[in-house]
Motif scaffolding. Structure first.
Motif, PDB file in Angstrom:
ATOM      1  N   SER A  99      -3.255  17.306 -17.878  1.00 43.36           N
ATOM      2  CA  SER A  99      -1.820  17.033 -17.841  1.00 43.36           C
ATOM      3  C   SER A  99      -1.308  16.577 -19.206  1.00 43.36           C
ATOM      4  O   SER A  99      -1.972  15.806 -19.900  1.00 43.36           O
ATOM      5  N   ARG A 119       7.130  17.209 -18.745  1.00 42.34           N
ATOM      6  CA  ARG A 119       5.873  16.944 -18.047  1.00 42.34           C
ATOM      7  C   ARG A 119       5.262  18.253 -17.570  1.00 42.34           C
ATOM      8  O   ARG A 119       5.955  19.107 -16.996  1.00 42.34           O
ATOM      9  N   GLU A 121       1.796  19.181 -15.389  1.00 39.20           N
ATOM     10  CA  GLU A 121       0.724  18.515 -14.656  1.00 39.20           C
ATOM     11  C   GLU A 121      -0.272  19.519 -14.110  1.00 39.20           C
ATOM     12  O   GLU A 121       0.088  20.609 -13.672  1.00 39.20           O
ATOM     13  N   SER A 123      -2.954  18.196 -11.885  1.00 38.39           N
ATOM     14  CA  SER A 123      -3.057  17.571 -10.571  1.00 38.39           C
ATOM     15  C   SER A 123      -2.667  16.117 -10.763  1.00 38.39           C
ATOM     16  O   SER A 123      -2.636  15.618 -11.881  1.00 38.39           O
ATOM     17  N   ARG A 124      -2.358  15.431  -9.690  1.00 36.31           N
ATOM     18  CA  ARG A 124      -1.947  14.035  -9.839  1.00 36.31           C
ATOM     19  C   ARG A 124      -3.124  13.205 -10.313  1.00 36.31           C
ATOM     20  O   ARG A 124      -4.178  13.165  -9.677  1.00 36.31           O
ATOM     21  N   SER A 127      -1.587   7.113  -9.416  1.00 40.22           N
ATOM     22  CA  SER A 127      -1.174   6.904  -8.027  1.00 40.22           C
ATOM     23  C   SER A 127       0.313   7.127  -7.806  1.00 40.22           C
ATOM     24  O   SER A 127       0.732   7.505  -6.716  1.00 40.22           O
ATOM     25  N   PRO A 129       3.835   9.248  -8.637  1.00 37.47           N
ATOM     26  CA  PRO A 129       4.175  10.578  -9.152  1.00 37.47           C
ATOM     27  C   PRO A 129       4.874  10.493 -10.506  1.00 37.47           C
ATOM     28  O   PRO A 129       5.731   9.639 -10.716  1.00 37.47           O
ATOM     29  N   PHE A 131       7.021  12.659 -13.453  1.00 36.66           N
ATOM     30  CA  PHE A 131       7.849  13.838 -13.655  1.00 36.66           C
ATOM     31  C   PHE A 131       8.910  13.456 -14.669  1.00 36.66           C
ATOM     32  O   PHE A 131       9.012  12.291 -15.068  1.00 36.66           O
TER      33      PHE A 131
END
Length: 255
Positions: A99, A119, A121, A123-124, A127, A129, A131
């Protein structure tokens, strides 16, 4: 004495709008608590915002309306760095498989937070989100430290008087002296790296993006899980890519 040009009613309305950043819906009581206003003042702000089409009443609470989106779009389109930045973070993510983000200081606070303006990404990795529009505390985020390290001495000193800062993990630097030492290191080496300070298991590296006269206007980063990438990988592989991308951004958007 307050500057006579300052419009208190407008400021209150914007404070109420800002309170929606942490909640998707607000009651009058919640808006009053979040802003420190009386219930009657918060209620008048929400009523006015509803009449203008920026919020909508849903039972006893209020929610934001799409009318706010054109203002965010106007910033993204009008700012040359943001306009060029999304393609840059997309390319970094695609090339390195991690990311990537571009951030600036949140101008509402005295260097306390950074706000994400671009941004990309995979994957997350955190914890909460992240953006465009998300904020993080500057003292323990890699992009925040890349920006803090370049502040004039007097402004940095003023920021450090806010210490001790909240510990996000057992590894977070919270004391002014420790943070100052780290920021001096960041300034000298030209990049910031955090490892488990913002969130356990999160590792990130960031570089400053400089304007035509050398002033730092933003920061560019790459973030990963510590179990996935080593510090050596960030230094040997990610850092040269970030530095090249920051220089490219400066040429195409700020030169």
């Amino acid at each position: 004495m307050e500057d006579p040009r300052f419009m208190t009613s407008l400021a209150r309305g914007l404070e109420v709008l800002a309170a929606f950043e942490t909640q998707s819906r607000l009651t009058v009581t919640q808006a009053a608590k979040a802003t420190g206003m009386s219930r009657s003042a918060a209620g008048r702000c929400l009523f006015t915002l509803e009449r203008l089409g920026y919020v909508v009443a849903e039972g006893t609470s209020y929610a934001l309306c799409p009318a706010l989106l054109p203002m965010a779009r106007a910033f993204s389109v009008g700012n040359p760095l943001v306009r060029a930045g999304q393609a840059v973070v997309d390319a970094l993510r695609d090339r390195l498989g991690e990311s990537s983000s571009l951030a600036m200081f949140d101008t509402r606070s005295q260097y306390h937070c950074v706000v994400y303006v671009c941004r990309a990404e995979t994957s997350r990795i955190i914890s909460v989100p992240l953006f465009a529009g998300a904020t993080l505390p500057s003292y323990c985020a890699s992009m925040g430290r890349a920006l803090l390290a370049e502040l004039p001495e007097a402004e940095l000193e003023r920021f450090l008087t806010q210490a001790p800062f909240p510990a996000r993990t057992p590894r977070t630097l919270t004391q002014a002296a420790a943070l100052r030492t780290e920021l001096e290191k960041v300034r000298g080496q030209g990049f910031a790296m955090i490892d488990g300070e913002l969130e356990a298991g999160l590792r990130s590296i960031a570089v400053p993006v400089r304007g035509a006269e050398g002033q730092v206007v933003a920061a560019l980063n790459l973030a990963t899980q510590s179990a996935h990438r080593s510090q050596d990988w960030l230094l040997q592989t990610a850092l040269p890519e970030l530095q090249a991308a920051a220089a490219h951004l400066a040429r195409v958007a700020l030169g």
